[in-house]
Design an enzyme around this catalytic site. Structure first.
Site, short mmCIF file in Angstrom:
data_model
loop_
_atom_site.label_atom_id
_atom_site.label_comp_id
_atom_site.label_asym_id
_atom_site.label_seq_id
_atom_site.Cartn_x
_atom_site.Cartn_y
_atom_site.Cartn_z
N GLU A 1 1.23 -1.29 0.13
CA GLU A 1 -0.04 0.33 0.30
C GLU A 1 0.76 1.11 -0.24
O GLU A 1 1.93 1.10 0.88
CB GLU A 1 -0.82 -0.09 1.38
CG GLU A 1 -1.87 1.32 1.41
CD GLU A 1 -2.44 1.81 2.67
OE1 GLU A 1 -2.03 0.90 4.01
OE2 GLU A 1 -3.02 1.87 2.35
N LYS B 1 -9.65 2.07 -1.82
CA LYS B 1 -10.07 1.42 -0.49
C LYS B 1 -11.13 2.33 0.46
O LYS B 1 -11.32 2.90 0.28
CB LYS B 1 -8.50 2.01 0.34
CG LYS B 1 -8.48 1.19 1.83
CD LYS B 1 -7.02 1.57 2.58
CE LYS B 1 -6.79 1.48 4.06
NZ LYS B 1 -5.52 2.14 4.06
N CYS C 1 -5.00 -3.09 3.41
CA CYS C 1 -4.85 -2.78 5.16
C CYS C 1 -5.45 -2.54 5.46
O CYS C 1 -6.37 -3.98 6.31
CB CYS C 1 -4.06 -1.35 5.18
SG CYS C 1 -2.61 -1.93 6.39
#
Ligand SMILES: NC(=O)CCC(=O)C(=O)O
Length: 268
Positions: free
Chosen positions: A40, A111, A146
């Site tokens: 990321e 995300k 993440c």
């Protein structure tokens, strides 16, 4: 299938441009691998909040160009990790890019769960709203980033879209490394899917990174795990093991959908 997870060190001593060049060269070195996975926000570091604005780039910016070329030079599927994406409408997004072996963009994923509660990424970036899967010749990837790892419903949504291999770029801190390993195994076991989770090494913005990129199989076994430092973690795995596991232990078929809250009991 062979996958390589490139756990690069994100340290402040190296410029974004230098790390981008170094990453492109590391990807080019993976010719012969089927799938390469990057972490990321590896240009800035996931906790370098003050850099997000200045280093944000349009979707088809310098990282896109360098990674598209590296994917086609190496002839690999490339999950190029994520970039701080600048959009014409205004908000930034933490956006993952997936390239085909010919260097075409196969998918972009913004995300969904932003980290930081009332600061950092959670206030600086907009939230994505769409689940993303990518069909490869051998399997279907489900993409998450993440902090998403803490939200099992997102992964169930990806399973419902056909995902068999979860690919998760991350910038996970050393402080919560135990959660990283536990959650990667949990997502694999509960969804009977592979998890390929690629983190960063080094320290940026005063946050030591966990490293320990990990590959878990659909039975929850750890196939490979990196150490804390910069490392390329390469693993061979058989994607048909997802179907075998789901057929031999068909727990996903016992899902009870549409559970209701308890009916209110009459007052006595
Ligand atoms: N970059 C992130 O999403 C960090 C997530 C994290 O530190 C955690 O979930 O713990």
């Amino acid at each position: 299938m062979r996958a390589s997870l490139i756990q690069i060190a994100v340290d402040e001593g190296e410029s974004v441009e230098s790390r981008r060049r170094r990453m492109a060269s590391l990807v080019r070195g993976q010719a012969g691998t089927d799938l390469v996975v990057l972490p990321e926000l590896w240009t800035t570091g996931a906790f370098a909040y003050e850099e997000f604005g200045s280093e944000a780039e349009p979707l088809e910016g310098p990282t896109y160009e360098a990674m598209a070329k590296a994917a086609s030079d190496a002839g690999v599927w490339l999950h190029a990790g994520s970039i701080p994406e600048r959009t014409p409408e205004g908000p930034l997004y933490n956006t993952s890019l997936v390239f085909s072996p010919s260097g075409d963009l196969a998918a972009a994923y913004r995300k969904i769960h932003r980290f930081g509660f009332d600061k950092g990424e959670a206030v600086l970036m907009g939230a994505g709203a769409e689940l993303v899967t990518v069909r490869l010749p051998e399997t279907v990837l489900g993409v998450a980033t993440c902090y998403d790892l803490r939200f099992p419903e997102l992964f169930r949504g990806l399973v419902d879209l056909g995902a068999e291999v979860f690919v998760l770029p991350a910038g996970w801190p050393e402080r919560r490394r135990a959660h990283w390993t536990l959650l990667a195994q949990a997502r694999a076991v509960e969804n009977q899917a592979f998890v390929l989770a690629c983190g960063t090494a080094g320290t940026h913005a005063g946050v030591p990174q966990a490293g320990h990129s990990i590959v878990v199989d659909p039975w929850g076994e750890v196939l490979a795990e990196a150490g804390p430092d910069e490392e390329i973690l390469t693993v061979d795995f058989d994607p048909t093991k997802v179907t075998t596991t789901r057929n031999q232990f068909p727990a996903l078929k016992d899902r009870m959908l549409g559970l209701q809250p308890p009916r209110r009991q009459p007052d006595r």
